[in-house]
Write a protein that holds these residues in place. Structure first.
Motif, PDB file in Angstrom:
ATOM      1  N   TYR A  79       1.095   5.708   5.661  1.00  0.00           N
ATOM      2  CA  TYR A  79       1.479   4.301   5.749  1.00  0.00           C
ATOM      3  C   TYR A  79       2.692   4.118   6.316  1.00  0.00           C
ATOM      4  N   SER A  86       0.743  -1.156   0.080  1.00  0.00           N
ATOM      5  CA  SER A  86      -0.043  -0.065   0.070  1.00  0.00           C
ATOM      6  C   SER A  86       0.825   1.149  -0.087  1.00  0.00           C
ATOM      7  N   SER A 129      -3.073  -6.198  -2.356  1.00  0.00           N
ATOM      8  CA  SER A 129      -2.970  -5.733  -0.771  1.00  0.00           C
ATOM      9  C   SER A 129      -4.320  -5.853  -0.136  1.00  0.00           C
ATOM     10  N   THR A 130      -5.324  -5.079  -0.847  1.00  0.00           N
ATOM     11  CA  THR A 130      -6.687  -4.847  -0.270  1.00  0.00           C
ATOM     12  C   THR A 130      -7.333  -6.332  -0.215  1.00  0.00           C
ATOM     13  N   PHE A 182     -10.175  -0.222  -1.417  1.00  0.00           N
ATOM     14  CA  PHE A 182      -8.783   0.421  -1.216  1.00  0.00           C
ATOM     15  C   PHE A 182      -8.767   1.699  -1.011  1.00  0.00           C
ATOM     16  N   THR A 226      -2.584  -2.251  -5.159  1.00  0.00           N
ATOM     17  CA  THR A 226      -3.748  -2.013  -4.505  1.00  0.00           C
ATOM     18  C   THR A 226      -4.844  -3.145  -4.620  1.00  0.00           C
TER      19      THR A 226
END
Length: 447
Positions: free
Chosen positions: A301, A107, A360-361, A210, A357
């Motif tokens: 982040y 992210s 990771s989401t 996301f 994205t």
């Protein structure tokens, strides 16, 4: 080294927690993800707006649910700590492993890549040029890693300033869009021709989620908050409610200026809308504001990701654990911060925003669902435990959060199977690492 030297200082309050949520969540997604959402729906606004609405509702339900655990377990590490305390060491480790090796780092890289895309465009590089955006992305992560190591207050100050600054392009685009926009339909058609509705909605929802993601990360700073039991749930609920309202209004504003069929064709929809509204020079000014917003997102982040890695390192079940759990003289996990810089920089080399994205989401929502179930588990096993906050309409809100999250996971496995395989593969690599250190600890205990 004395244990107290590895403890984080309690200096943060509600304002920093709230601004961290806004800073992380309203980072890059609202300015860049409309492209992916409306691309998934074939340039039709209806299903795309439904995806934005449902993503907001799921995120609010998730925040309402997770806040109960955040109040009960106000420790640094956020979700990793919650799952460790509720389901045991192995589950907590896997959550931390995925966060540190894929979710947080991926992210961070994704937000940095779109910062690079926007900055390279403003600097006059060819659209889509690989090296300019990648080098800028790596540079911005390194710069923020340095600033974060100056202290948690410095990180919090950056977040607070970025939140204020990012409101400028948001408010400007919204107001001028409704004044000068031509007024395109924001609800019809529902879906583009020859598309599978279930697959299209799954892709659109994953993209929208996301844009809403990052709210769980504020739990990672609980150990540095002065009153986390009171302030953390308030920050989560108020923060996500604010974000949901902003996102719906922003998407209507975009569509008021450019139809979804045009938004689906540009990877920088907010900047393109700004150029339509303000001309080339005015569009560049708004683009600078967007860069400030994304800058705050990357900072958020880096700030929270370092705490996740720090918490994982304290389990002593990953390589370089002793190094990664060290705290510098400013009271922050400096080595963990530089770890985030290194791994995120490697992800930046892909240059692919949507790939990072989506991956990771998808992976983090597996653990979100488990966290939501944790509320039900704790209610059953510890009914008399102190809860400074209780999720309203229990058990309906946690069940809604679990069902919504399960849909995200299952539909992604069906519609984007290769990405799911990669994500689960990275997670499973953590099992032999955990087993190695677990056996090593047992042998040391016996000896």
């Amino acid at each position: 080294m004395p244990e107290k030297q590895n403890e984080l200082k309690k200096t943060l309050g509600f304002t920093v927690a709230f601004s961290t949520i806004i800073g992380i969540v309203v980072g890059s997604g609202i300015f860049f993800k409309p492209y992916a959402v409306f691309n998934a729906t074939g340039g039709a606004p209806g299903l795309g707006m439904l995806a934005w609405l449902l993503a907001g509702l799921l995120s609010i339900a998730g925040a309402l649910t997770a806040s109960e655990i955040a109040g009960m377990i106000p420790k640094t590490g956020g979700m990793v700590t919650y799952l460790h305390d509720i389901f045991g060491k192995k589950v907590g480790f896997l959550a931390g492993w995925v966060e540190s090796t894929l979710y947080q780092t991926g992210s961070t890289a994704a937000a940095a890549v779109v910062f690079g895309v926007q900055a390279a465009s403003l600097l006059g590089f060819e659209p889509g040029a690989y090296w300019p955006k990648v080098l800028i992305a790596i540079g911005i992560i390194g710069f923020l890693a340095f600033l974060n190591n100056l202290g948690a207050k410095t990180s919090g100050w950056i977040q607070t300033v970025a939140v204020v600054c990012k409101l400028i392009p948001l408010i400007t685009i919204v107001i001028v869009s409704f004044v000068k926009g031509t007024g395109n339909d924001v609800l019809t058609p529902l879906l583009g021709p020859d598309l599978n509705p279930a697959k299209a909605f799954s892709l659109a929802l994953l993209a929208a989620l996301f844009a809403f993601d990052g709210w769980m990360g504020v739990g990672m700073i609980a150990g540095e908050m002065k009153n986390p039991g009171r302030d953390l749930p308030r920050a989560l609920i108020l923060g996500m409610g604010t974000v949901s309202l902003i996102y719906i209004v922003m998407n209507v504003a975009y569509l008021w200026v450019m139809p979804a069929s045009e938004l689906m064709l540009t990877e920088t929809p907010a900047a393109d809308v700004s150029r339509v509204l303000f001309g080339e020079r005015g569009g560049q000014f708004v683009s600078i504001g967007i860069l400030v917003s994304v800058f705050g997102g990357v900072n958020g982040y880096v700030f929270t990701a370092a705490r996740s890695t720090f918490t994982l390192a304290q389990s002593n079940r990953i390589p370089l654990s002793k190094t990664l759990q060290k705290v510098n003289k400013n009271g922050v996990p400096a080595n963990a911060t530089w770890y985030i810089f290194i791994v995120s920089s490697l992800f930046c080399l892909t240059g692919k925003y949507d790939l990072l994205t989506d991956l990771s989401t998808f992976m983090i929502w597996n653990f979100y669902v488990l966290t939501f179930y944790g509320v039900i588990k704790l209610r059953r096993e510890q009914p008399d435990a102190y809860r400074p906050y209780k999720v309203p309409l229990y058990p309906f809100i946690p069940i809604i959060a679990m069902l919504g999250g399960s849909y995200v996971v299952i539909s992604t496995i069906i519609s984007q199977f290769p990405k799911a395989v990669v994500g689960f593969g990275i997670m499973l690599v953590g099992l032999p690492i955990y087993a190695y250190y677990e056996n090593k600890e047992k042998k040391q205990t016996i000896d």
